[in-house]
Scaffold this active site. Structure first.
Site: not given
Ligand code: SAH
Length: 368
Positions: A109, A122, A129, A133, A136, A184-185, A218, A241-243, A317, A360
């Site tokens: 997508e 995007c 992927c 995580c 996601c 994807g990453e 990203s 993407s630290l989180h 989300n 996502c």
């Molecule tokens: N793999 C890469 C890029 C794809 S995701 C990465 O991880 O950076 C793009 C961003 O959306 C990332 O920061 C990811 O952690 C975030 N993301 C994924 N699922 C999400 C969700 N359910 N709610 C909010 N952010 C999300």
């Protein structure tokens, strides 16, 4: 037909290579490919201009090529790579998500987002992927396969064409930004993603002429690939993407953290910033009662301050069946304030496209 008793090999889903396309090739490789087909090498430049500047792959529109060679060159170098399963629009048409089916049935997508001052696309770099995580949607389904360079590029070329032709509401427009934040990453499909960045940013006739400054890669934090990307000398932006600011929690939210912990990821990010001259964007999905405590905002502020980085908070989300949800408004506000107390610039991402499963991996997941 196989002879009786002969074994037939049935390729598993996803095993067949995507067709070779002009956008997979560097300009010199395109010239050789055209020459191998018995045509003059300058035809490669004509084909490139059709694809990257006129945004067409229709042989009938290749009017500066002799009729006899149009079909053949287009068939060999501009094969169809994907078809639209559906477009879904929301935000009064300013957001449009496209679900694509690739040649082997794989679904990916892309999302176009129109803002007053820019248009961002995007894109997906992999089908599925492998980073796993848990919050996601894409991570839940695992990795299907890498996309080819042309499969990445074509999502964008198709978006540029739709914008130019006024198919996205608001009148004809130009694409300004590309973010590798779809499925994807990107750094796990390194060579193809770097190839796509070159195709997108090489000037006419070799590429689509977008600005490197408008492209954001990203990553979950694949440290060696972050250093390699810095070596490319691009002026693309890097988002990390630290989180979570602490390894204990990040090990669970971004499992690859057990290999490259927070400290190493941030050191690689600061080194990328220094070499590219671009500010790092730290992505942080706010998950209620999981990573949104005041002490984590304070720790994140301490880690990030002084490096010119910017923190982008993303309200989670929720994915179908997930036990997690977005933070309470008061916790989100306190998190923002906690970062600002360290002088760190913060934005809370607008959640475009949520009602169309816009974030996502959810559209592709719901179509499975
Ligand atoms: N793999 C890469 C890029 C794809 S995701 C990465 O991880 O950076 C793009 C961003 O959306 C990332 O920061 C990811 O952690 C975030 N993301 C994924 N699922 C999400 C969700 N359910 N709610 C909010 N952010 C999300």
């Amino acid at each position: 037909m196989p002879a009786p008793g002969e074994l037939t090999f049935v390729a598993p889903r996803g095993a067949a290579r995507p067709p070779r396309h002009l956008a997979d090739l560097a300009p010199a490789e395109r010239r050789s490919a055209v020459a191998e087909l018995g045509e003059k090498p300058f035809r490669a430049r004509q084909l490139s201009r059709h694809y990257f500047t006129r945004l067409t792959d229709d042989p009938a529109e290749l009017t500066d090529l002799p009729a006899a060679v149009r079909e053949r060159l287009a068939g060999e170098l501009l094969p169809s790579l994907m078809s639209v399963v559906r477009h879904v629009a929301c935000d009064d048409g300013a957001t449009r998500k496209t679900l694509w089916r690739l040649h082997d049935g794989t679904l990916v997508e892309s999302v176009l987002m129109r803002y007053p001052d820019r248009v961002t696309m995007c894109v997906s770099s992999q089908a599925g992927c492998g980073m796993n995580c848990p919050f996601c949607a894409t991570g839940q389904a695992g990795l299907d396969r890498n996309l080819s360079t042309a499969e990445i590029v074509h999502q964008i070329v198709a978006g540029m064409r739709a914008l130019r032709d006024g198919e996205v509401s608001g009148g004809p427009a130009r694409l300004t930004n590309v973010v590798f934040m779809g499925m994807g990453e990107p750094l796990a499909n390194y060579n193809r993603v770097v190839g796509a960045i070159r195709r997108l940013t090489d000037p006419d006739p070799d590429g689509a002429g977008l600005s490197q400054r408008g492209i954001t890669v990203s990553t979950v934090g694949l440290v060696p690939a972050m250093h390699r990307l810095a070596d490319e000398g691009f002026s693309c932006r890097l988002a990390v993407s630290l989180h979570a600011p602490d390894d204990e929690l990040r090990d669970t939210l971004v499992p690859v953290n057990t290999r490259w912990p927070v400290r190493e990821v941030l050191d690689a990010a600061w080194s990328y910033a220094e070499r590219s001259g671009r500010r790092i964007s730290i992505e942080y999905a706010l998950i209620r009662d999981v990573n949104d405590q005041a002490w984590r905002a304070d720790l994140l502020g301490r880690l990030v301050r002084g490096h010119g980085a910017h923190v982008n908070l993303i309200p989670l989300n929720p994915t179908p069946g997930s036990r997690w949800t977005a933070s309470r408004p008061e916790d989100e506000a306190a998190f923002v304030a906690g970062l600002q107390a360290h002088g760190v610039p913060v934005t809370v991402r607008d959640t475009r496209g949520q009602e169309i499963d816009g974030a996502c991996g959810q559209l592709a997941a719901s179509a499975r």
